[in-house]
Design a protein around this motif. Structure first.
Motif, PDB file in Angstrom:
ATOM      1  N   LYS A  32       0.831  -1.201   0.000  1.00 41.42           N
ATOM      2  CA  LYS A  32       0.000   0.000   0.000  1.00 41.42           C
ATOM      3  C   LYS A  32       0.868   1.254   0.000  1.00 41.42           C
ATOM      4  CE  LYS A  32      -3.694   2.253   2.591  1.00 41.42           C
ATOM      5  NZ  LYS A  32      -4.617   2.154   3.719  1.00 41.42           N
ATOM      6  N   SER A  33       1.969   1.251   0.737  1.00 38.99           N
ATOM      7  CA  SER A  33       2.840   2.424   0.763  1.00 38.99           C
ATOM      8  C   SER A  33       3.526   2.638  -0.591  1.00 38.99           C
ATOM      9  CB  SER A  33       3.881   2.323   1.887  1.00 38.99           C
ATOM     10  OG  SER A  33       4.755   1.246   1.666  1.00 38.99           O
ATOM     11  N   ASP A  34       3.843   1.564  -1.324  1.00 35.71           N
ATOM     12  CA  ASP A  34       4.394   1.699  -2.681  1.00 35.71           C
ATOM     13  C   ASP A  34       3.396   2.438  -3.575  1.00 35.71           C
ATOM     14  OD1 ASP A  34       6.682   0.218  -1.997  1.00 35.71           O
ATOM     15  OD2 ASP A  34       5.774  -1.677  -2.655  1.00 35.71           O
ATOM     16  N   VAL A  35       2.131   2.063  -3.479  1.00 39.39           N
ATOM     17  CA  VAL A  35       1.081   2.686  -4.280  1.00 39.39           C
ATOM     18  C   VAL A  35       0.930   4.158  -3.889  1.00 39.39           C
ATOM     19  CG1 VAL A  35      -1.392   2.662  -4.833  1.00 39.39           C
ATOM     20  CG2 VAL A  35      -0.125   0.506  -4.659  1.00 39.39           C
TER      21      VAL A  35
ATOM     22  N   VAL B   5       6.450  -0.930 -11.267  1.00 36.77           N
ATOM     23  CA  VAL B   5       6.934  -2.059 -12.042  1.00 36.77           C
ATOM     24  C   VAL B   5       7.170  -3.201 -11.067  1.00 36.77           C
ATOM     25  CG1 VAL B   5       8.800  -2.923 -13.489  1.00 36.77           C
ATOM     26  CG2 VAL B   5       8.009  -0.572 -13.765  1.00 36.77           C
ATOM     27  N   ALA B   6       6.471  -4.306 -11.290  1.00 32.33           N
ATOM     28  CA  ALA B   6       6.600  -5.476 -10.412  1.00 32.33           C
ATOM     29  C   ALA B   6       7.160  -6.635 -11.232  1.00 32.33           C
ATOM     30  CB  ALA B   6       5.242  -5.833  -9.827  1.00 32.33           C
ATOM     31  N   PHE B   7       8.340  -7.098 -10.859  1.00 36.00           N
ATOM     32  CA  PHE B   7       8.987  -8.180 -11.595  1.00 36.00           C
ATOM     33  C   PHE B   7       9.006  -9.437 -10.737  1.00 36.00           C
ATOM     34  CE2 PHE B   7      12.871 -10.444 -12.979  1.00 36.00           C
ATOM     35  CZ  PHE B   7      12.452 -10.739 -14.262  1.00 36.00           C
ATOM     36  N   ASN B   8       8.291 -10.439 -11.177  1.00 41.62           N
ATOM     37  CA  ASN B   8       8.181 -11.719 -10.476  1.00 41.62           C
ATOM     38  C   ASN B   8       7.654 -11.595  -9.050  1.00 41.62           C
ATOM     39  OD1 ASN B   8       8.813 -13.576 -12.453  1.00 41.62           O
ATOM     40  ND2 ASN B   8      11.015 -13.479 -12.049  1.00 41.62           N
TER      41      ASN B   8
ATOM     42  N   ASN C 252      -0.081  -7.101  -2.548  1.00 43.63           N
ATOM     43  CA  ASN C 252      -0.906  -7.576  -1.439  1.00 43.63           C
ATOM     44  C   ASN C 252      -2.288  -6.928  -1.542  1.00 43.63           C
ATOM     45  OD1 ASN C 252      -0.829  -5.034  -0.122  1.00 43.63           O
ATOM     46  ND2 ASN C 252       1.027  -5.599   1.007  1.00 43.63           N
ATOM     47  N   GLY C 253      -3.229  -7.425  -0.780  1.00 49.60           N
ATOM     48  CA  GLY C 253      -4.621  -6.974  -0.853  1.00 49.60           C
ATOM     49  C   GLY C 253      -4.782  -5.487  -0.582  1.00 49.60           C
ATOM     50  N   ALA C 254      -4.046  -4.973   0.388  1.00 46.91           N
ATOM     51  CA  ALA C 254      -4.149  -3.549   0.724  1.00 46.91           C
ATOM     52  C   ALA C 254      -3.681  -2.676  -0.440  1.00 46.91           C
ATOM     53  CB  ALA C 254      -3.330  -3.249   1.975  1.00 46.91           C
TER      54      ALA C 254
END
Length: 165
Positions: free
Chosen positions: A10-13, A24-27, A31-33
């Motif tokens: 959530k903090s990344d978002v 960018v998410a690699f492999n 999470n739900g939040a």
């Protein structure tokens, strides 16, 4: 620039939304939040998921090309180089240019470049050849250009002229 190991949180978002960036998410997953926060922000943040590094590199390269070299709608029909600047009363700043290739047409869209950066994209206010208003000036001729709602032109800038196809 953020880096981390593990799922998107959530903090990344939240940080991406403030920075106007995409994730960018690699492999990894989210999470739900984090997914709830993305939905709450109504698309302000996009997460791109990759499992193959070549897909990630291709996507980033494509995005950078769009950002660094946007091309106006239409076909490039001419270029002019700014040789001299004139401040003329109510007209404001006028660029004295030499048309290098093709032609410059008053009704066309123009883009002003300084090296690789775009300084202006829009329309001409005036196009003159030897104090006479004209509709078109061909390569090899000089002209005076002023731009609608913009005067920050400098000697050496390149004016590109585009016409809709």
């Amino acid at each position: 620039r953020l880096r981390g190991v593990g799922d998107v949180t959530k903090s990344d978002v939240a940080v991406a939304s403030v920075a106007g960036a995409y994730l960018v998410a690699f492999n990894v997953g989210s999470n739900g939040a984090a997914m709830d926060e993305e939905r709450r922000l109504s698309g302000a943040v996009k997460t791109r998921y990759y499992a193959v590094v070549y897909d990630l590199l291709e996507d980033v390269e494509t995005r950078l090309q769009k950002i660094l070299s946007p091309t106006p709608d239409g076909e490039l029909v001419g270029t002019a180089i700014v040789k001299q600047l004139f401040d003329i009363g109510k007209l404001g700043r006028v660029a004295g240019c030499g048309v290098e290739t093709g032609y410059v047409k008053k009704s066309s869209n123009v883009r002003v470049m300084a090296g690789d950066s775009i300084k202006f994209s829009g329309k001409l206010r005036t196009l003159r050849n030897v104090k006479t208003d004209v509709d078109r000036v061909d390569a090899g001729s000089d002209c005076g250009l002023s731009f609608k709602e913009w005067e920050d032109i400098e000697v050496g800038d390149v004016v590109e002229c585009y016409e809709e196809v």
